[in-house]
Scaffold this motif. Structure first.
Motif, short mmCIF file in Angstrom:
data_model
loop_
_atom_site.label_atom_id
_atom_site.label_comp_id
_atom_site.label_asym_id
_atom_site.label_seq_id
_atom_site.Cartn_x
_atom_site.Cartn_y
_atom_site.Cartn_z
N LEU A 1 -6.30 9.26 -9.20
CA LEU A 1 -7.44 9.25 -8.34
C LEU A 1 -7.76 10.79 -8.27
O LEU A 1 -9.15 10.90 -8.04
CB LEU A 1 -6.94 9.18 -6.90
CG LEU A 1 -6.79 7.62 -6.60
CD1 LEU A 1 -6.42 7.41 -5.04
CD2 LEU A 1 -8.02 6.71 -6.98
N TYR B 1 2.06 2.04 -3.34
CA TYR B 1 1.10 2.49 -4.24
C TYR B 1 0.47 4.14 -3.63
O TYR B 1 0.58 4.96 -4.87
CB TYR B 1 -0.57 1.81 -3.90
CG TYR B 1 -1.68 2.47 -4.80
CD1 TYR B 1 -1.76 1.88 -6.05
CD2 TYR B 1 -2.55 3.42 -4.43
CE1 TYR B 1 -2.80 2.33 -6.84
CE2 TYR B 1 -3.45 3.88 -4.98
CZ TYR B 1 -3.48 3.46 -6.58
OH TYR B 1 -4.72 3.78 -7.28
N MET C 1 0.82 -1.28 0.13
CA MET C 1 0.00 -0.04 -0.04
C MET C 1 0.99 1.23 0.02
O MET C 1 0.66 2.42 -0.60
CB MET C 1 -0.91 -0.04 1.17
CG MET C 1 -1.85 1.35 1.32
SD MET C 1 -3.12 0.82 -0.30
CE MET C 1 -4.26 1.90 0.37
N GLU D 1 -15.60 6.18 -3.76
CA GLU D 1 -14.86 5.32 -3.83
C GLU D 1 -13.35 5.80 -4.03
O GLU D 1 -12.28 5.81 -3.32
CB GLU D 1 -14.88 4.04 -4.63
CG GLU D 1 -16.17 3.36 -4.46
CD GLU D 1 -16.16 2.82 -2.82
OE1 GLU D 1 -14.93 2.48 -2.37
OE2 GLU D 1 -17.24 2.68 -2.30
N HIS E 1 -12.19 7.88 -1.07
CA HIS E 1 -11.69 6.89 0.17
C HIS E 1 -10.19 6.63 -0.13
O HIS E 1 -9.50 6.26 0.87
CB HIS E 1 -12.53 5.80 0.31
CG HIS E 1 -13.84 5.91 0.85
ND1 HIS E 1 -13.99 6.62 2.24
CD2 HIS E 1 -15.16 5.97 0.54
CE1 HIS E 1 -15.18 6.97 2.77
NE2 HIS E 1 -16.07 6.45 1.59
N VAL E 2 -9.69 6.43 -1.32
CA VAL E 2 -8.21 6.05 -1.73
C VAL E 2 -7.41 7.37 -1.46
O VAL E 2 -6.30 7.37 -1.16
CB VAL E 2 -8.12 5.40 -2.93
CG1 VAL E 2 -6.82 5.17 -3.18
CG2 VAL E 2 -8.93 4.09 -3.02
#
Length: 100
Positions: free
Chosen positions: A14, A4, A1, A28, A31-32
Motif C-alpha cells: 500500500l 490483512y 480484515m 484508493e 483509504h486502505v
C-alpha cells in the motif's frame, strides 16, 4: 480484515501504491492505508514500519491531493497525519514506561 492490516507485506504494498502515477489508485490506496495507521491494535512490526517511515509519510501526505475539495478526505488525511506524528517506537515506549 484484522489479518490483512496486521501483515507487514500488505502495508509495504500500500505504501508503494500511494506513489502510483494514477490518482485513482493513490486515493484508493490511501483509504486502505489509513486503516493500517488508525488501527488501535497495530502489531509491533506495523508500528515499527510506520515509525521508521514517519517523516517521509507525513511530508508526502501533507502534499497529497491538496487539490481535492472534499472535507471528509481532508479530515481523514489530518487524522492519519496526527496518528503518524503520535507514533512512538516500541523501544521509546519501553524507555518511557521504565522511567515512570
Amino acid at each position: 480484515m484484522m489479518n490483512y492490516v496486521s501483515d507487514r507485506e500488505n502495508l509495504k504494498i500500500l505504501m508503494n501504491l500511494l506513489r502510483s502515477k494514477k490518482a485513482r489508485i493513490q486515493i484508493e490506496a490511501f483509504h486502505v492505508f489509513k486503516v493500517f495507521v488508525v488501527n488501535p491494535r497495530k502489531p509491533g512490526e506495523i508500528i515499527l514500519i510506520l515509525f521508521n517511515n514517519k517523516s517521509k509519510l507525513v511530508a508526502y501526505l501533507r502534499n497529497f491531493h491538496n487539490d481535492k475539495c472534499d472535507c471528509q478526505f481532508e479530515e481523514e488525511k489530518a487524522l492519519v497525519i496526527d496518528t503518524l506524528l503520535g507514533l512512538q517506537s516500541n523501544h521509546t515506549t519501553r524507555q518511557t514506561a521504565g522511567a515512570a
